[in-house]
Write an enzyme that holds these catalytic residues in place. Sequence first.
Site, PDB file in Angstrom:
ATOM      1  N   ASP A 399     -18.238  19.615  35.599  1.00 13.34           N
ATOM      2  CA  ASP A 399     -19.082  18.453  35.823  1.00 13.34           C
ATOM      3  C   ASP A 399     -18.488  17.527  34.602  1.00 13.34           C
ATOM      4  O   ASP A 399     -18.249  17.754  33.391  1.00 13.34           O
ATOM      5  CB  ASP A 399     -20.488  18.549  35.613  1.00 13.34           C
ATOM      6  N   GLU A 452     -14.369  17.484  38.269  1.00 12.66           N
ATOM      7  CA  GLU A 452     -15.149  16.015  38.753  1.00 12.66           C
ATOM      8  C   GLU A 452     -14.406  15.223  37.534  1.00 12.66           C
ATOM      9  O   GLU A 452     -14.842  15.024  36.549  1.00 12.66           O
ATOM     10  CB  GLU A 452     -16.456  16.399  38.542  1.00 12.66           C
TER      11      GLU A 452
END
Length: 731
Positions: A399, A452
């Site tokens: 993330d 990401e």
Amino acid sequence: MRTAPPLGEEDRGRLLGGAHHDPHGLLGAHPVRGGVLFRVLRPYAKAVTVLAKGLRADLHDEGDGLFGGVLPLSAVPEYELLVAYEDNVVTVHDPYRFLPAVGELDLHLFGEGRHEELWQAMGAMPMVHQEVTGTRFTVWAPNARGVRVVGNFNFWDGTGFPMRSLGSSGVWELFLPGLGEGELYKFEITRPDGSKTLRADPMARRTECPPANASVVHTSHHRWQDAAWLERRAERPVHAAPFSVYEVHLASWRPGLTYRQLAQQLPAYVKDLGFTHVELMPVAEHPFGGSWGYQVTGFYAPTARMGTPDDFKYLVDALHRAGIGVLMDWVPAHFPRDAWALAEFDGRPLYEHEDPARAAHPDWGTLEFDYGRAEVRNFLVANAVYWCEEFHIDGLRVDAVASMLYLDYSRESGEWTPNVHGGRENLDAVAFLQEMNATVYRRCPGVVTVAEESTAWDGVTRATHHVGPGGFGGLGFGLKWNMGWMHDSLGYVSKEPVHRKYHHNEMTFSMVYAYSENYVLPISHDEVVHGKRSLVSKMPGDWWQQRATQRAYLAFMWSHPGKQLLFMGQEFAQGAEWAEGHGPDWWLLDPSYSAEPDHRGVRDLVRDLNRRYTDTPALWEQDTVPEGFSWVVGDASEDNVFAFLRYGTDGTPLLAVSNFSPVVRHAYPLGVPADVAAWREVLNTDEVRYGGSGVGNPDPLKPDASVPWHGRPASITPVLPPLATVWLRPV
């Protein structure tokens, strides 16, 4: 027995105050002139007796819970303690007669930042030590003046359980005999200023269920049954394999279910829909459910909200046995400021950067890790390995990578300091990500890491040893979320069809950079929450047009180069935004709600998309090379039409055609190769069973070599249904 020499006032004060670095040097049994000195710290005890073979001796009460005496022995015997309290008497081993239960090599590797199995050396580890069963506690707190173990086993009073400092490692250790799994514990840390703080174990492998936050001593008893899956998963590189991901927030997929109950439902559902993988939003322990798991306090513990670590293993095992890979969101970018967790863990910045401007995350009110510190880097790299090896996770979706890579991320001029080269790149974070990826790929065959990353950073999925134009080696990820494709394509389909011709390039621009990285096309939770509306609600027009556009868009997505990810609820065109409080509206699929295939039709399309996709190598074998794609027509902006060919390694093509206009286009000419005898429609999002109008091409389409088109030697003239995508394959 004679009276023991008294403790010096300084040692006594530091020991009783929880600020002594070497309690084992004062407590336990030690040879002295004329015998063996025994000294025990047992607050609230009325009497303490030493028990050894042929020996029973009462120690003298020295006050403040200290008991001591010198026995006329030639050597330290094997002994136990008989401790008498007001209302009971217990026989225990003395924790202070044991050697350190963590090895010198462990400490050396940790100090170097190279301990790849750190969870075996740190935290609470039930074990047999010096032939005695108990639990070893270790914690890294280099700035602490003292550390004590507290828990339900000592009524949360750590006075009698001080830990020893293991030299310059910054690690504190204590072996507590007789203690086993299930015990609650924390560390009581005396800060440099003398104040105290009670902290959960950063390496805890199990926690209490939030909002409670104690750590739990844990031993795994799960017996894995997925050996065949693990052996098979490394056979084909992920970027050249079918990879269709269903993103799930476990706590709200079916609210109230435990890990084991989810194991009875989730694998069957995902398998029926044909997804190859699930991606679990963060499962590591987090105090605030509304963070969806993205503010982690227990990096080594699955959240206790749905069960134990073994229960979570049971779920992963069930998914593997169903033939489904398991990815999980991993969050090494930041951590929350909770006073019982990592923030200023031992009284000073430790896991976070010592520069407050570098430590404070500008967007989320959290703290950023100090990736330049060897022990912190080790904590995170080992954590990535831990999930893959201990829980058999098949992939980590990392993330917020962009927030790690740039020193000026969400910061204005003057709020950040350039790196040593004068640039804005966070060199420590780059080195950490490279090490993490290299370590995971070396140790865990078949595992994939997914970034990401929302910028144009060069080489996110390039090998770490390949240096790019910017002078950096690749970050080493296997795949990267294509945030540009997501943003542009959603922008296009959200426009009224009459306006789409002005935004045609938003659907074609992705092919300009399609081979710069190995991409995943994500329609994730981030796109269907916080006012962004659900996928079907983004589409313009009436209810029929909205569903038709979503179906066309999904088939366009499945045929576009790159893997795909779809968030739960969007597979059946849920109209409401996702909310972690209640999850998907499953009642929409109930035939008693509607006899029409409104929602069931979209779900059935997703099932067919996945099955056709998996059975069609042209859609995944050459995702990352130009040989796998060729435009047929990419400039038909007036028609809102896109058509392209996908190719497998054997040259077999698939023709994908999307018509994002609400009108039927009859006999639409498309250039095709001359070496295909006929084309057959294998998927049509406008089929009646999906909720469409039933316009299609039931008969094979034979190329006409007398009418070359689009620069190709032959052409076909299919009918293009309204707001639909069709796939055609050679007969």
